[in-house]
Structures are given as C-alpha cells and as structure tokens.
Design a protein around this motif. Sequence first.
Motif, PDB file in Angstrom:
ATOM      1  N   VAL A 177       0.847  -1.190   0.000  1.00 55.85           N
ATOM      2  CA  VAL A 177       0.000   0.000   0.000  1.00 55.85           C
ATOM      3  C   VAL A 177       0.884   1.242   0.000  1.00 55.85           C
ATOM      4  CG1 VAL A 177      -1.898  -1.145   1.201  1.00 55.85           C
ATOM      5  CG2 VAL A 177      -0.166   0.099   2.519  1.00 55.85           C
ATOM      6  N   ALA A 202     -10.412   4.424  -0.475  1.00 55.65           N
ATOM      7  CA  ALA A 202      -9.473   3.356  -0.854  1.00 55.65           C
ATOM      8  C   ALA A 202      -8.487   3.038   0.263  1.00 55.65           C
ATOM      9  CB  ALA A 202      -8.715   3.748  -2.118  1.00 55.65           C
ATOM     10  N   GLU A 223      -7.104  -0.365   1.610  1.00 55.72           N
ATOM     11  CA  GLU A 223      -6.782  -1.300   0.522  1.00 55.72           C
ATOM     12  C   GLU A 223      -5.591  -0.818  -0.317  1.00 55.72           C
ATOM     13  OE1 GLU A 223      -9.759  -0.185   1.162  1.00 55.72           O
ATOM     14  OE2 GLU A 223     -10.911  -1.959   1.790  1.00 55.72           O
ATOM     15  N   ASN A 229      -3.587  -5.238  -3.834  1.00 54.72           N
ATOM     16  CA  ASN A 229      -4.956  -5.355  -4.336  1.00 54.72           C
ATOM     17  C   ASN A 229      -5.053  -4.602  -5.667  1.00 54.72           C
ATOM     18  OD1 ASN A 229      -7.732  -5.222  -4.823  1.00 54.72           O
ATOM     19  ND2 ASN A 229      -8.226  -5.181  -2.641  1.00 54.72           N
ATOM     20  N   ALA A 240      -8.468  -2.899  -6.526  1.00 52.43           N
ATOM     21  CA  ALA A 240      -8.710  -1.652  -5.791  1.00 52.43           C
ATOM     22  C   ALA A 240      -7.838  -0.526  -6.346  1.00 52.43           C
ATOM     23  CB  ALA A 240      -8.429  -1.860  -4.308  1.00 52.43           C
TER      24      ALA A 240
END
Length: 533
Positions: free
Chosen positions: A283, A428, A431, A505, A508
């Motif tokens: 992330v 977001a 994720e 992800n 996402a």
Amino acid sequence: MVDFTNRRETEAWLSEKPRDVAIVLAARAALRVLPTLHRVIIPHERIQDIVLPTFRGMAVSWVASRFPAQSVGLRPYASAADDAASAAASAASVVAVAASTSTSAAYTAAAVASNASGEAAAFAAYSVSAALAAAADDRKASAEALSFDAATMEEGLTPTILAGRPLWPDRITSSSKAGWDALKRDLLSAGDDWDVWTDWYDDRLAGKRPWRRSLEIARATLPDDLWEQGPKAVNAEIKRLIAAEKAKTAANRRASRDGVQSIGDLEPLDIPSPVSFKWQDGVIALGGSALPVLGPRNDPRDLARKMQACREIAKDISAKIAKGRYNCRVEYREHLEGYLQWFPDGDDGNIYLADRSARALRELLVAEQDELPRPFVADVKGFLEQHIGIRPHFQELLEFFESVRTHALPEPLPQDAVDQARQAIAEATPEVFAPNVGQALDVESGPPSTVEQPSVAGESGISKIELPPDPIQTLDPEIEKSGAIARTLNALGKVLKQGPDYVKNMEAWEKVSTRLLPYLHTIIEWLRNMTGL
C-alpha cells in the motif's frame, strides 16, 4: 565574520569556499549597485555603450549563480559578457566614476562565472570591492547585505537558493530606489522594448522565481553578433523568446488535456513536496522525512542535541499543560502534540508538518500573549527558538518555503478536485493507502493567517517577552496552503503510477486510479501554471 570592505580579507575568505559562493556573492553585489547607472544614460548613445553590456554581465553571472548545473556551458558566454562589460566600464568612466565602478562590478561578476580555477576568489573580491565603491552613500548597507548573505550560507543555505532571494535583507535603500526609479523611467521612455530588462531587474530585487529557467539561460546565451547590434535587436529577440515560450506553454496544456486517458499518461512534476510517499507492504504510506544536512561549521553531535532539545522541550510544555500548571487553551497542547507526532525521528516523521504545528503555536501565542502567564510564554519562546534554529538543516523545507515566497497564485486552487481526491483516497484506505496518507493531506487546520506581533510593552506597562522573529512569518498563508496541497497530491500521483509493481490489491488500485485521474490531472496542471514548469 569577514569584513567585505577589506578586499584582501574578502579574497582570503572566498579562497576557502566553494566556487559557487564566489559566484553568487559577486553577482548579488553587482546587482545591488545597478541603479547607479541612472547617471550615464544621457545622451541616448550611452544606453548601447554602457547600460546594455552591464545588464548582459549581470544576467550571465546571475544565471550562473542560480543554475549552477549550467555553469560549464555558460563559460564562453560569461567570458564574452566580461569583455563587453569591461569595455562599457571604460566608456562609463568618462561620464561618472560611480557608473564605471558599477559596470566594473558587472564585468568582474561575469569573469567569476567564466573562470573555472582558483582565480574565481580574486575576481569575486574585486567585484565586491567595485560594487562597494559604486554604492557611495549605500556602502554601509551594501556591506551589511553581503555579510547577511555570507551568514545565511554559513548557517547552511545553499548559494543556489540565496541567488533567488531578494537582493536586500530588509528593503532596498532609499537612494538605490530613487536611482532605479530614474533609470527605469529613462529606459522605458527610450523605447526599444527595455521592459524586458526593467521587469527582469524588478524580479531580482523582489527575489521572484524565474517564470522559465530556459528563458533565463536563453537570455544569457544570446550570440555575440546579436549583442553587437544594440538594444533594439537584443531586446526584440528577448521579447520574441518570451512570447514563443508562452505560446508553447499554452499548446502543451491543450495537448496534455487531450492526451491523458489513463494513470500511465499522468505527468507529475519533478519538484519538491512537503510530504513524500512510498510503497510499503503493498500500500502507499507516508515516506520518511528529509534527512537533515550539516552546514560547513556544524558538528553532527550539535545537530542531534538541537533536535533532542526540540522534542524534550515540547514534551515538557505539553505535560505541564496536561497537569494544569498553565492556565491556557487546550489548543496549545494540541499543537505541541501534533509537533511531536510529526517531528523527524530516524526515517519517521515529517519536518514540514511538524513546522506547521510550531508556526500555528506561535501565531496563537502572538494573538493571546497579553492574557497568558509569563512563565508559559517564556517556555514557549525557548521551544520556538530551538525549532527555528534547526530549520536551515532541512534543505527541502527551505526550498518549499522559497517556492511559496516567489510564486503568486495564477488562480485559486480547484478545491472541488482536491475534495474529490481526498474522498477517493479515504474510500481506498486501507486497501491502497495507509491511514497516515489521509492525515498528511489534512493541512486545513494551520497555521492560521499571519498575525502581527503586539508591541513590546503591554497596557500595564510591564515589559513583554519578545518572541523570536520567524524568518518565514511573511509567507502568504493561502499560497502556502494551496502549494502544499497541490505538491503533496503531485507527489502522490508519482507513487500511484508505480502501482502495478507494488500493489497487493490490483483491483482496488485500478478503481482508485481511474477515479483519481481527472482530479490529479487538474491539480497538476494548476501546479504547472503556478510554478511555470
């Protein structure tokens, strides 16, 4: 500190410094005395013989100091400018001694820029000496301005940033202003597009950021045969270059709007951001704070002690407020806790966000000093002195403040795009974005608009505690806030583009990238217009 009125002492001091120091001091010394040329532009022929070559020498030396990466390529042009300004100095000596020494300062400043050897110190010392001689009644103020420049570099400011600062530490002297007003009036009345130089000098006086670096380099590297044709040809070519650059910028913006179809087409700017980001565990997270740098006289242990003092004093004051030792608003403790949250510690923290908390604390204290206990004001004063003292060690912070100071808002920041970007990032999280990303984007809460510090004595007649002056107190809060938000989202866009290589992800990431694209593009284009990049 060196006595700049002593040429030998100046040369000895400069001989121990990097060449960039000699270039910037020579350039700034020469620029300060340009207004003395108002004594020589009658008759009209003197404009071509004296004023134009002087501007040429100053332009080349200033570009060499502001854009040192160009210095090698500039050397032949600096040498030619040196020769031209030297001839102009000889012509000026027939008319006025002050004008001759002013032009001498210009040609030796160009000589510093053209010289790659140890002789740069000698040329710079001569340029400084000539400038002080030309300054006449302003000799003391000019010497003090040189000392101020030298002191800021000793404290860690780079010559490149100093080159972009206003020419005078406080304001232009009254006699220099009168001289410049007279010279400017006479040049503009002469025709021949002299506004390309009067605007240029006004920008140097104010420390305004160049609209386009390429234009400054083009001005300094015009060919000899064009300069020989005189001001009408030279100034017309400069005006043509400015118009062409504006047309090119407009065309690029239209093409940019038409060409952005996916996040891969986004073109963030390569400029400093007050907040950095990185990919961490799949992330986007807040990046580490910029590492502090040491000036030429700094001991790393001394810097560590200064930073530790900032932390400990902030902790101590916050703890005293929590225990009820001081009768003050809770906002003081909130600002201190915000400071401690963001203050750099190894790879963690963010100096810009910590600095915002410190400035918000100072502004609140200035507004309420009359009602606060003196021991509390004294404690906060000590904290602010420590914090202001570490700023010069964070070059990226200074560069950001310099950008804020030298830019005007072309138009208000598109707040709707900012709000939509924030909302998309929040949705977001976690994720694609770590929670601290949203926190870093929240710069709405401080610092408040600038408050003038009250007078030193209160109504009771008791002397007030004078707070340390804040060198960046005069920043336009709206420009700072808008610039910080736009630069932060620009930096986020850079990292977001790297998603396919790092994200966990992918679905996402694709969703938020598609949603963010139009808003990031709008904000980056606004930033491009603001910075002139």
